[in-house]
Design a protein around this motif. Structure first.
Motif, PDB file in Angstrom:
ATOM      1  N   LYS A 358       0.705  -1.188   0.134  1.00  9.22           N
ATOM      2  CA  LYS A 358      -0.034  -0.061  -0.113  1.00  9.22           C
ATOM      3  C   LYS A 358       0.907   1.387  -0.048  1.00  9.22           C
ATOM      4  CE  LYS A 358      -4.138  -1.909   1.977  1.00  9.22           C
ATOM      5  NZ  LYS A 358      -4.820  -2.377   0.794  1.00  9.22           N
ATOM      6  N   ASN A 359       2.014   1.114  -0.213  1.00  9.65           N
ATOM      7  CA  ASN A 359       3.095   2.247  -0.261  1.00  9.65           C
ATOM      8  C   ASN A 359       3.084   3.201   0.976  1.00  9.65           C
ATOM      9  OD1 ASN A 359       5.050   2.824  -2.348  1.00  9.65           O
ATOM     10  ND2 ASN A 359       3.393   2.845  -3.891  1.00  9.65           N
ATOM     11  N   VAL A 360       3.003   2.551   2.022  1.00  7.43           N
ATOM     12  CA  VAL A 360       3.177   3.292   3.374  1.00  7.43           C
ATOM     13  C   VAL A 360       4.409   2.720   4.197  1.00  7.43           C
ATOM     14  CG1 VAL A 360       1.434   2.427   4.609  1.00  7.43           C
ATOM     15  CG2 VAL A 360       2.136   4.504   5.128  1.00  7.43           C
ATOM     16  N   TYR A 361       5.066   3.383   4.729  1.00 13.60           N
ATOM     17  CA  TYR A 361       6.236   2.880   5.350  1.00 13.60           C
ATOM     18  C   TYR A 361       6.220   3.481   6.673  1.00 13.60           C
ATOM     19  CZ  TYR A 361       7.699   1.110   0.964  1.00 13.60           C
ATOM     20  OH  TYR A 361       7.842   0.435  -0.216  1.00 13.60           O
ATOM     21  N   TYR A 362       6.865   2.611   7.778  1.00 14.16           N
ATOM     22  CA  TYR A 362       7.112   2.874   9.092  1.00 14.16           C
ATOM     23  C   TYR A 362       8.180   1.973   9.655  1.00 14.16           C
ATOM     24  CZ  TYR A 362       4.493  -1.512   9.619  1.00 14.16           C
ATOM     25  OH  TYR A 362       4.216  -2.782   9.643  1.00 14.16           O
ATOM     26  N   ILE A 363       8.486   2.200  10.939  1.00 11.87           N
ATOM     27  CA  ILE A 363       9.852   1.279  11.431  1.00 11.87           C
ATOM     28  C   ILE A 363       8.972   0.285  12.710  1.00 11.87           C
ATOM     29  CG2 ILE A 363      11.912   1.067  12.615  1.00 11.87           C
ATOM     30  CD1 ILE A 363      11.992   2.635  10.058  1.00 11.87           C
ATOM     31  N   PRO A 364       8.961  -0.897  12.122  1.00  9.82           N
ATOM     32  CA  PRO A 364       8.456  -1.703  13.151  1.00  9.82           C
ATOM     33  C   PRO A 364       9.101  -2.026  14.519  1.00  9.82           C
ATOM     34  CG  PRO A 364       8.855  -2.842  11.287  1.00  9.82           C
ATOM     35  CD  PRO A 364       9.661  -1.477  11.113  1.00  9.82           C
ATOM     36  N   GLY A 365       8.466  -1.980  15.547  1.00 12.24           N
ATOM     37  CA  GLY A 365       8.941  -1.913  16.994  1.00 12.24           C
ATOM     38  C   GLY A 365      10.197  -2.892  16.998  1.00 12.24           C
ATOM     39  N   GLU A 366      10.186  -4.166  16.405  1.00 13.79           N
ATOM     40  CA  GLU A 366      11.260  -5.153  16.434  1.00 13.79           C
ATOM     41  C   GLU A 366      12.413  -4.705  16.302  1.00 13.79           C
ATOM     42  OE1 GLU A 366      10.150  -8.874  14.798  1.00 13.79           O
ATOM     43  OE2 GLU A 366      12.125  -9.329  14.439  1.00 13.79           O
ATOM     44  N   ALA A 367      12.438  -3.571  15.438  1.00 13.37           N
ATOM     45  CA  ALA A 367      13.818  -2.817  15.011  1.00 13.37           C
ATOM     46  C   ALA A 367      14.442  -2.171  16.345  1.00 13.37           C
ATOM     47  CB  ALA A 367      13.745  -1.914  14.009  1.00 13.37           C
ATOM     48  N   PHE A 368      13.655  -2.013  17.500  1.00 10.09           N
ATOM     49  CA  PHE A 368      14.120  -1.330  18.472  1.00 10.09           C
ATOM     50  C   PHE A 368      14.664  -2.235  19.793  1.00 10.09           C
ATOM     51  CE2 PHE A 368      11.487   1.671  15.783  1.00 10.09           C
ATOM     52  CZ  PHE A 368      12.852   2.393  15.568  1.00 10.09           C
TER      53      PHE A 368
END
Lengths: 411, 411
Positions: A358-368
């Motif tokens: 859907k062409n929307v990006y965020y940073i998943p919590g797992e990355a932190f």
């Protein structure tokens, strides 16, 4: 040919940034990215910096084009000492308590190198700023994480862990505690004054050094400015990191480390072996900028811009996310991020493929997380997209959540 | 308060630069310093760089004032790939074989971090470039040194040591061999073509990675340009370091690492954890400079300047030092240094106080040893003082030697 068989332990254990991998496709024009914590270029005072850049190359060339000292530009130091007094009320910082670094990231690496061994213990908040984890990890310490609450670190939890470590005779292994007290990255919360005092009391009791990282502190939208840990406890307890990346421009890569002269001296010796010195040119540009312009005043339109974007994002979340039962988000008092937590069962990294489609990006919590723990949370940066794209992006995100929730039988 | 009791092993073992300590007083106007390897600011193309600095801040601000990638500026990469072809005849360097660093110093640190563990062995030339020793030392490897001769490294000695290590089953511990083949710092010698070929043959046989550092290669005054080790053996055997510090300006702090893509990938991951990226501004300035100006042509007046200074120093040494029986010096084919060796019994660090009193400065050979071995040699940089000061400085040095020699009963 591969050289893998001769790599060092550090070389073998390097991890490529998950954020970088995730955001590979976020640059397409159709994409809306709440990914990187990258400032809006419209906030950069480019005309002033362009004039200054020309002038300092032309006139100060025997400084700006030459090698510098490892400690950094003395003219910049004069300005920073004034600025530290102005923004933190710290009046007595001496030149030998200040080191300029390549962004705060290098200061994190320096702290790791001069303090952390393999058997060291290092306290972090959870969720954690990933840049700190990746710098500290190269020394292979044992990480201890302290959960974040709406008003900052769970100091009660910290106190218990320190008591346990003390009982086990391990307290001397604790080299420092790393915290981002203002507008935390990624959790977007701010540590209350009460908790700041309590944190210092605990760290005094167990003799724990605090590493305070404050890149966003000047970007406050609302609420009262709280005293920094450094202001409250001084250099015998706190090393303070700051950076121009969020309040002037990241392109100059100017970070700074303020602390006890004996720590700064060691950090300077390590930096000398690491890169000799930062570019003299970028430091002198910053020095002249601060001599001639009032950073605090110049920052006001930028703060207004970010406040507007943040308000837009919160309004959009209120509108579109209220129907997602169990979802919650922090309305931050400043900074660049909103931390959103979805209902139990959601996995924001699992959901990422839907978001990509859907062409929307965020940073998943797992990355932190330090050990890649699945997470129901995600970090949304509001700093870069224009307001109408923020509204559209949150709407897309709602569709992503609805689709993923249906697919997984969560909604 | 002291924090010494909680430092890491790295933190505890840092050494302050001996060169820095020695040169503390070299900045007074009466002093003549042959100390630092600092280029003459008159060689910096300041007018062109000033115009470019202004333009890239004004026009490319969304790049030059923003965060960049860890790999560095792609426009700079295009220019560097062309330049590598032009100066080394290396035609096939790909983007993923190139990483920009904060000077070569950071590349040395990166190599240490990704390759060296405590039980690793690392080969260096003796005398050694101190910046490399200080970077590598932070990983606590075992150093093996190979003596330098007039035509470069004693490859026979190297071959014997490798054979011994192989016999002891230790050859796999050898992570790389570090060499400065052109106009060595500090020894000022150049490795002959024959030795280059022999070195590669030996390293092929024992599968040793070569780290070739060539900051001075473009500053050749006389003799024939010799092929780089990288050109002769390629990225399966050699990592090549270079830097703009000696041929454009050190103030930009632009170094580069050229090598096998698998090594560059690891180095990039390490750099990301160390400082995220170099300043975008300084990289873009260098890129535009190379797009518009012919570095090789622009460098010619600088080479003439240094050649003149070098010739002046050699003439002065011939005039004043010939009567010192047993003294010898290298007449370098390029670079910034002349390596002078005094007769047996002299200790150039012991002599330093006499030199200080006579206001002339050099770097004692001891500074280029790994375990502070007393030395009869000294490094003289001719790059910074004007020619008449070079003559006067060499005259003062002769007086220093005469006085010290008399005091110690050596002359």
């Amino acid at each position: 040919m591969s050289f893998e068989d001769r790599l060092s332990e550090v070389g073998l254990n390097l991890r490529s940034s998950i954020i970088r991998e995730l955001l590979k496709f976020a640059a397409s024009p159709e994409a809306i990215s709440f990914g990187g914590g990258v400032p809006d270029p419209n906030t950069f005072p480019r005309h002033q910096l362009a004039e200054i850049a020309k002038e300092v190359v032309e006139q100060d060339y025997s400084y700006t084009l030459q090698y510098g000292t490892t400690e950094g530009d003395d003219l910049l130091a004069v300005q920073i000492i004034k600025l530290l007094n102005r923004i933190y009320g710290i009046a007595d910082v001496q030149r030998d308590q200040l080191l300029f670094t390549t962004g705060s990231q290098q200061a994190l690496d320096l702290m790791a190198r001069i303090f952390l061994d393999k058997d060291s213990i290092c306290f972090l908040e959870f969720p954690a700023y990933l840049g700190a984890v990746s710098a500290f990890r190269m020394s292979f310490p044992r990480f201890e994480t302290v959960p974040l609450e709406d008003d900052g670190m769970d100091v009660g939890y910290l106190e218990n862990r320190l008591r346990e470590l003390d009982a086990k005779g391990e307290i001397k292994k604790v080299k420092f505690l790393y915290t981002v007290p203002n507008f935390h990255n990624p959790a977007s919360v701010t540590m209350s004054l009460e908790k700041r005092k309590k944190l210092i009391e605990i760290c005094d009791r167990y003799d724990i050094l605090i590493l305070e990282d404050d890149p966003y502190g000047m970007l406050r939208f609302s609420g009262e400015r709280l005293p920094s840990l450094y202001k409250l406890a001084g250099p015998d307890r706190v090393v303070l990191l700051n950076s121009f990346s969020k309040v002037l421009t990241p392109g100059l890569r100017i970070g700074m480390m303020v602390g006890h002269s004996s720590i700064i001296r060691r950090a300077t010796m390590a930096k000398q072996a690491m890169d000799l010195c930062c570019p003299t040119l970028t430091q002198r540009i910053a020095a002249r900028y601060l001599e001639r312009h009032d950073l605090v005043e110049q920052l006001k339109p930028g703060i207004e811009l970010y406040r507007g974007k943040k308000d837009t994002m919160i309004r959009a979340l209120n509108e579109h996310f209220s129907e997602i039962k169990g979802a919650k988000w922090v309305d931050p008092e400043g900074g660049l991020f909103v931390w959103v937590t979805l209902p139990q069962g959601f996995d924001t990294i699992g959901m990422f493929d839907v978001a990509k489609a859907k062409n929307v990006y965020y940073i998943p919590g797992e990355a932190f997380s330090i050990e890649k723990t699945p997470s129901t949370s995600m970090r949304l940066s509001f700093c870069l997209p224009p307001e109408e794209r923020i509204v559209e992006g949150v709407r897309r995100l709602k569709d992503v959540i609805a689709q993923y929730g249906r697919e997984k039988g969560l909604m």
